[in-house]
Design an enzyme around this catalytic site. Sequence first.
Site, PDB file in Angstrom:
ATOM      1  N   TYR A 148       0.832  -1.205   0.000  1.00 22.67           N
ATOM      2  CA  TYR A 148       0.000   0.000   0.000  1.00 22.67           C
ATOM      3  C   TYR A 148       0.868   1.257   0.000  1.00 22.67           C
ATOM      4  O   TYR A 148       0.546   2.248   0.627  1.00 22.67           O
ATOM      5  CB  TYR A 148      -0.914   0.008   1.232  1.00 22.67           C
ATOM      6  CG  TYR A 148      -1.917  -1.124   1.297  1.00 22.67           C
ATOM      7  CD1 TYR A 148      -2.275  -1.857   0.163  1.00 22.67           C
ATOM      8  CD2 TYR A 148      -2.520  -1.470   2.500  1.00 22.67           C
ATOM      9  CE1 TYR A 148      -3.190  -2.889   0.237  1.00 22.67           C
ATOM     10  CE2 TYR A 148      -3.451  -2.491   2.583  1.00 22.67           C
ATOM     11  CZ  TYR A 148      -3.783  -3.205   1.449  1.00 22.67           C
ATOM     12  OH  TYR A 148      -4.703  -4.230   1.516  1.00 22.67           O
ATOM     13  N   HIS A 256      -2.191 -16.921   4.658  1.00 20.71           N
ATOM     14  CA  HIS A 256      -1.065 -17.250   3.765  1.00 20.71           C
ATOM     15  C   HIS A 256      -0.040 -16.118   3.669  1.00 20.71           C
ATOM     16  O   HIS A 256       1.049 -16.310   3.127  1.00 20.71           O
ATOM     17  CB  HIS A 256      -1.568 -17.679   2.385  1.00 20.71           C
ATOM     18  CG  HIS A 256      -2.021 -16.569   1.492  1.00 20.71           C
ATOM     19  ND1 HIS A 256      -2.185 -16.726   0.137  1.00 20.71           N
ATOM     20  CD2 HIS A 256      -2.356 -15.274   1.742  1.00 20.71           C
ATOM     21  CE1 HIS A 256      -2.597 -15.597  -0.400  1.00 20.71           C
ATOM     22  NE2 HIS A 256      -2.710 -14.702   0.553  1.00 20.71           N
ATOM     23  N   ASP A 257      -0.394 -14.936   4.188  1.00 22.40           N
ATOM     24  CA  ASP A 257       0.543 -13.805   4.167  1.00 22.40           C
ATOM     25  C   ASP A 257       1.569 -13.853   5.301  1.00 22.40           C
ATOM     26  O   ASP A 257       2.536 -13.090   5.285  1.00 22.40           O
ATOM     27  CB  ASP A 257      -0.218 -12.476   4.302  1.00 22.40           C
ATOM     28  CG  ASP A 257      -1.062 -12.160   3.074  1.00 22.40           C
ATOM     29  OD1 ASP A 257      -0.648 -12.509   1.963  1.00 22.40           O
ATOM     30  OD2 ASP A 257      -2.147 -11.569   3.240  1.00 22.40           O
TER      31      ASP A 257
END
Length: 346
Positions: A148, A256-257
Amino acid sequence: MGSTENLDYPQIIVQYSNGFLISKVMFCACELGVFDLLLESGEPLSSDAIAAHLGASTMGMKRLLDTCVGLKLLAVEMTQEGAFYRNTEISNVYLTKSSPKSQYHIMMYYSNTVYLCWQYLVDAVREGRNQYERVFGISSRDPFGAMYRSDEEMLKFMAGQNSVWSICGRDVLAAFDLSPFTQIYDLGGGGGALAQECVSLYPNSTVTIYDLPKVVQVAKERFVSPELRQITFHEGDFFNDSIPEAELYILSKILHDWDDDKCKQLLAKVYKACKPGGGVLLVESLLNEDKSGPVETQLYSLNMLVQTEGKERTAAEYSKLLEAAGFGVIQVKRTGKLYDAVLGRK
């Protein structure tokens, strides 16, 4: 030494070597607006007309269009006036921006962000960490701070995730009967596409999208209509802030991060907040138990190495994480699509 006489070895190598070329052709045609132009035109167009409309060279466009025909992304009609190109059903449905099932935004995210990171796959494998610092000069310690890094990048990522759920969302939400859960929190719900699929499928439910303040602001402004009163928002960082009580928590492509310790930390907070009889729905791409496939999930796991702190896991590995947090009666459903579902109950 075994015989290789029956192996179509050169063809396999050529096919795999050309993989990145094929994807770049599709990304290029999307970015230039080829599929959108052909949809809007309502009739087949010549390569010269397409090149003129899109501000491209006639020679370059002709080669791109012919390759798209070879990939079955376009069809060509030969007439006395020459070749005229039109979209196939696949490109109309998935590659045009206006289609409800459009994958345009995830294509652009892969083309302009993921591809840059994958140039350093060798370094990621050697070092065991993501490559944002090399690619963008941004600290790799905060993967989502890097993802981001600008409003434009955040919007691109959110739109890309929304496009994934436009084709996979209903499958994972229908894997189990979630109708008993009426109060749902979508942790890291982003642009809200999965939440919208949820209230559509389960009209008696309400879904609260819990995400970072800047993500929530963009979701409200760009992706979720105020008329969808079943969807509300909660601003926060679920690792550092409290998680409100609810009947069901959805974690779609969240675990999964992160590494196992972070996953256990988050799941423990979810378990504590969860109402008795409630549960947590994990939406992830599951590896086979022997990790022999599916190849798409293996590739996603490499992408987690290149971009995040996490990895893809087997159903047993996710079950173990849920059990460590206190969840029981764990069920697993493979959807046959890109993402699967794991439900744990409190």
